[in-house]
Design a protein around this motif. Structure first.
Motif, PDB file in Angstrom:
ATOM      1  N   ASP A  51       0.835  -1.213   0.000  1.00 58.34           N
ATOM      2  CA  ASP A  51       0.000   0.000   0.000  1.00 58.34           C
ATOM      3  C   ASP A  51       0.864   1.254   0.000  1.00 58.34           C
ATOM      4  OD1 ASP A  51      -2.295  -1.506   0.004  1.00 58.34           O
ATOM      5  OD2 ASP A  51      -2.647  -1.308   2.174  1.00 58.34           O
ATOM      6  N   LEU A  52       1.881   1.245   0.845  1.00 59.46           N
ATOM      7  CA  LEU A  52       2.754   2.412   0.948  1.00 59.46           C
ATOM      8  C   LEU A  52       3.562   2.594  -0.342  1.00 59.46           C
ATOM      9  CD1 LEU A  52       3.759   4.735   2.649  1.00 59.46           C
ATOM     10  CD2 LEU A  52       5.329   3.171   3.795  1.00 59.46           C
ATOM     11  N   ARG A  53       4.059   1.503  -0.890  1.00 59.21           N
ATOM     12  CA  ARG A  53       4.819   1.580  -2.151  1.00 59.21           C
ATOM     13  C   ARG A  53       3.931   2.146  -3.267  1.00 59.21           C
ATOM     14  NH1 ARG A  53       9.475  -0.631  -2.942  1.00 59.21           N
ATOM     15  NH2 ARG A  53       9.225  -2.192  -1.325  1.00 59.21           N
ATOM     16  N   ASP A  54       2.683   1.656  -3.339  1.00 60.14           N
ATOM     17  CA  ASP A  54       1.751   2.159  -4.357  1.00 60.14           C
ATOM     18  C   ASP A  54       1.460   3.641  -4.156  1.00 60.14           C
ATOM     19  OD1 ASP A  54       1.626  -0.358  -5.489  1.00 60.14           O
ATOM     20  OD2 ASP A  54      -0.294  -0.888  -4.562  1.00 60.14           O
ATOM     21  N   SER A  64      -0.006  17.611 -10.470  1.00 61.84           N
ATOM     22  CA  SER A  64      -0.517  18.788  -9.755  1.00 61.84           C
ATOM     23  C   SER A  64       0.076  18.913  -8.359  1.00 61.84           C
ATOM     24  CB  SER A  64      -2.048  18.674  -9.673  1.00 61.84           C
ATOM     25  OG  SER A  64      -2.543  19.222  -8.489  1.00 61.84           O
ATOM     26  N   HIS A  65       0.433  20.127  -7.996  1.00 59.80           N
ATOM     27  CA  HIS A  65       0.988  20.403  -6.662  1.00 59.80           C
ATOM     28  C   HIS A  65      -0.006  20.009  -5.574  1.00 59.80           C
ATOM     29  CE1 HIS A  65       3.168  22.371  -3.463  1.00 59.80           C
ATOM     30  NE2 HIS A  65       2.070  23.022  -3.139  1.00 59.80           N
ATOM     31  N   GLU A  66      -1.255  20.346  -5.771  1.00 65.47           N
ATOM     32  CA  GLU A  66      -2.284  20.054  -4.761  1.00 65.47           C
ATOM     33  C   GLU A  66      -2.496  18.546  -4.609  1.00 65.47           C
ATOM     34  OE1 GLU A  66      -4.997  20.578  -1.740  1.00 65.47           O
ATOM     35  OE2 GLU A  66      -3.472  21.910  -2.535  1.00 65.47           O
ATOM     36  N   ALA A  67      -2.492  17.825  -5.720  1.00 66.11           N
ATOM     37  CA  ALA A  67      -2.647  16.369  -5.661  1.00 66.11           C
ATOM     38  C   ALA A  67      -1.459  15.754  -4.924  1.00 66.11           C
ATOM     39  CB  ALA A  67      -2.759  15.783  -7.066  1.00 66.11           C
ATOM     40  N   LYS A  68      -0.255  16.266  -5.195  1.00 67.43           N
ATOM     41  CA  LYS A  68       0.938  15.776  -4.513  1.00 67.43           C
ATOM     42  C   LYS A  68       0.852  16.060  -3.014  1.00 67.43           C
ATOM     43  CE  LYS A  68       4.410  15.934  -8.190  1.00 67.43           C
ATOM     44  NZ  LYS A  68       5.158  14.698  -8.043  1.00 67.43           N
ATOM     45  N   ARG A  69       0.373  17.246  -2.656  1.00 64.36           N
ATOM     46  CA  ARG A  69       0.259  17.616  -1.243  1.00 64.36           C
ATOM     47  C   ARG A  69      -0.686  16.652  -0.520  1.00 64.36           C
ATOM     48  NH1 ARG A  69      -2.884  19.766   2.226  1.00 64.36           N
ATOM     49  NH2 ARG A  69      -4.556  20.162   0.760  1.00 64.36           N
ATOM     50  N   ARG A  70      -1.844  16.392  -1.115  1.00 62.71           N
ATOM     51  CA  ARG A  70      -2.816  15.477  -0.502  1.00 62.71           C
ATOM     52  C   ARG A  70      -2.247  14.062  -0.423  1.00 62.71           C
ATOM     53  NH1 ARG A  70      -6.487  18.114  -3.924  1.00 62.71           N
ATOM     54  NH2 ARG A  70      -6.533  16.292  -5.246  1.00 62.71           N
ATOM     55  N   GLN A  71      -1.570  13.633  -1.491  1.00 67.20           N
ATOM     56  CA  GLN A  71      -0.995  12.289  -1.508  1.00 67.20           C
ATOM     57  C   GLN A  71       0.087  12.158  -0.433  1.00 67.20           C
ATOM     58  OE1 GLN A  71      -2.314   9.918  -3.066  1.00 67.20           O
ATOM     59  NE2 GLN A  71      -0.822   8.267  -2.948  1.00 67.20           N
ATOM     60  N   LEU A  72       0.849  13.228  -0.225  1.00 64.79           N
ATOM     61  CA  LEU A  72       1.874  13.213   0.799  1.00 64.79           C
ATOM     62  C   LEU A  72       1.252  13.057   2.188  1.00 64.79           C
ATOM     63  CD1 LEU A  72       4.879  13.275   0.815  1.00 64.79           C
ATOM     64  CD2 LEU A  72       4.805  15.747   1.043  1.00 64.79           C
ATOM     65  N   GLN A  73       0.114  13.686   2.403  1.00 64.18           N
ATOM     66  CA  GLN A  73      -0.594  13.521   3.676  1.00 64.18           C
ATOM     67  C   GLN A  73      -1.043  12.062   3.831  1.00 64.18           C
ATOM     68  OE1 GLN A  73      -3.580  16.643   3.400  1.00 64.18           O
ATOM     69  NE2 GLN A  73      -2.463  17.845   4.926  1.00 64.18           N
ATOM     70  N   TYR A  74      -1.526  11.492   2.744  1.00 62.97           N
ATOM     71  CA  TYR A  74      -1.959  10.092   2.761  1.00 62.97           C
ATOM     72  C   TYR A  74      -0.764   9.170   3.063  1.00 62.97           C
ATOM     73  CZ  TYR A  74      -3.773   5.601   1.118  1.00 62.97           C
ATOM     74  OH  TYR A  74      -4.142   4.284   1.024  1.00 62.97           O
ATOM     75  N   ILE A  75       0.374   9.467   2.447  1.00 67.00           N
ATOM     76  CA  ILE A  75       1.590   8.687   2.693  1.00 67.00           C
ATOM     77  C   ILE A  75       1.949   8.785   4.179  1.00 67.00           C
ATOM     78  CG2 ILE A  75       4.090   8.577   2.262  1.00 67.00           C
ATOM     79  CD1 ILE A  75       3.431   9.394  -0.677  1.00 67.00           C
ATOM     80  N   GLY A  76       1.870   9.993   4.726  1.00 60.73           N
ATOM     81  CA  GLY A  76       2.145  10.185   6.153  1.00 60.73           C
ATOM     82  C   GLY A  76       1.211   9.363   7.018  1.00 60.73           C
ATOM     83  N   LYS A  77      -0.059   9.302   6.612  1.00 62.18           N
ATOM     84  CA  LYS A  77      -1.048   8.511   7.363  1.00 62.18           C
ATOM     85  C   LYS A  77      -0.694   7.024   7.303  1.00 62.18           C
ATOM     86  CE  LYS A  77      -6.029   7.644   7.466  1.00 62.18           C
ATOM     87  NZ  LYS A  77      -7.297   7.882   6.797  1.00 62.18           N
TER      88      LYS A  77
END
Length: 182
Positions: A51-54, A64-77
């Motif tokens: 899951d984390l690798r994906d 998109s910067h915003e998509a990356k920001r949200r994805q980074l939060q998800y990665i952190g979670k």
């Protein structure tokens, strides 16, 4: 008589503060960001669950910067549910090894140069790496010299470096893996 509130206060003292939890979360997100900055080869070497690798791969694809920001939060979670120590160790190894890796590359380039200048260097290679395919190295050397002479693209020159790198990377006490590579 103990007050119910005083017992609750004791629990808060033993557990991490809200600020500490936020710092930990931020550290995990930063670790995720380091993962996201890795290339495919290095990312493959980091011990991650699927899951984390994906999630990291998705982050790398998003424009998109915003998509990356949200994805980074998800990665952190997602990072909150894994042991960060092996991940941190792998990332530290990449950072610490970079100076070592540069030195190794310079040694290999020097070895390739010596080999091109003097075929007797094959003897040194054979001594250091008993499983080495000397005939293949001899052919690559001859082709690399011919390429240089004719001004052709350095295919054999690069292949020679790759073969030398594989020889040095293969453990000397494990000839089967060296034979598979050659």
């Amino acid at each position: 008589m103990a007050h119910p509130h005083s017992h609750h206060d004791d629990d808060e003292d033993t557990g991490p503060s809200k600020s500490q939890l936020k710092r930990d979360s931020q550290a995990l997100q930063e670790l995720g960001q380091e993962l996201a900055a890795l290339g495919k080869e290095r990312l493959a070497k980091v011990p991650l669950d699927e899951d984390l690798r994906d999630a990291v791969r998705d982050y790398q694809r998003f424009p998109s910067h915003e998509a990356k920001r949200r994805q980074l939060q998800y990665i952190g979670k997602l990072m909150r549910h894994v042991d960060p120590a092996p991940i941190r160790a792998a990332l530290d190894a990449f950072k610490g090894v970079s100076a070592e890796e540069n030195a190794r590359m310079h040694r290999l380039e020097a070895l390739r140069t010596r080999l091109l200048d003097d075929e007797k260097t094959l003897h040194d290679i054979a001594t250091a790496h008993p499983g080495a395919d000397l005939q293949h190295l001899r052919v690559l050397r001859r082709n690399a010299l011919k390429e240089r002479e004719l001004g052709k693209p350095p295919r054999a020159f690069r292949e020679l470096f790759r073969v030398l790198r594989e020889l040095e990377g293969a453990p000397d006490n494990d000839p089967p893996s060296g034979e598979d590579e050659a």
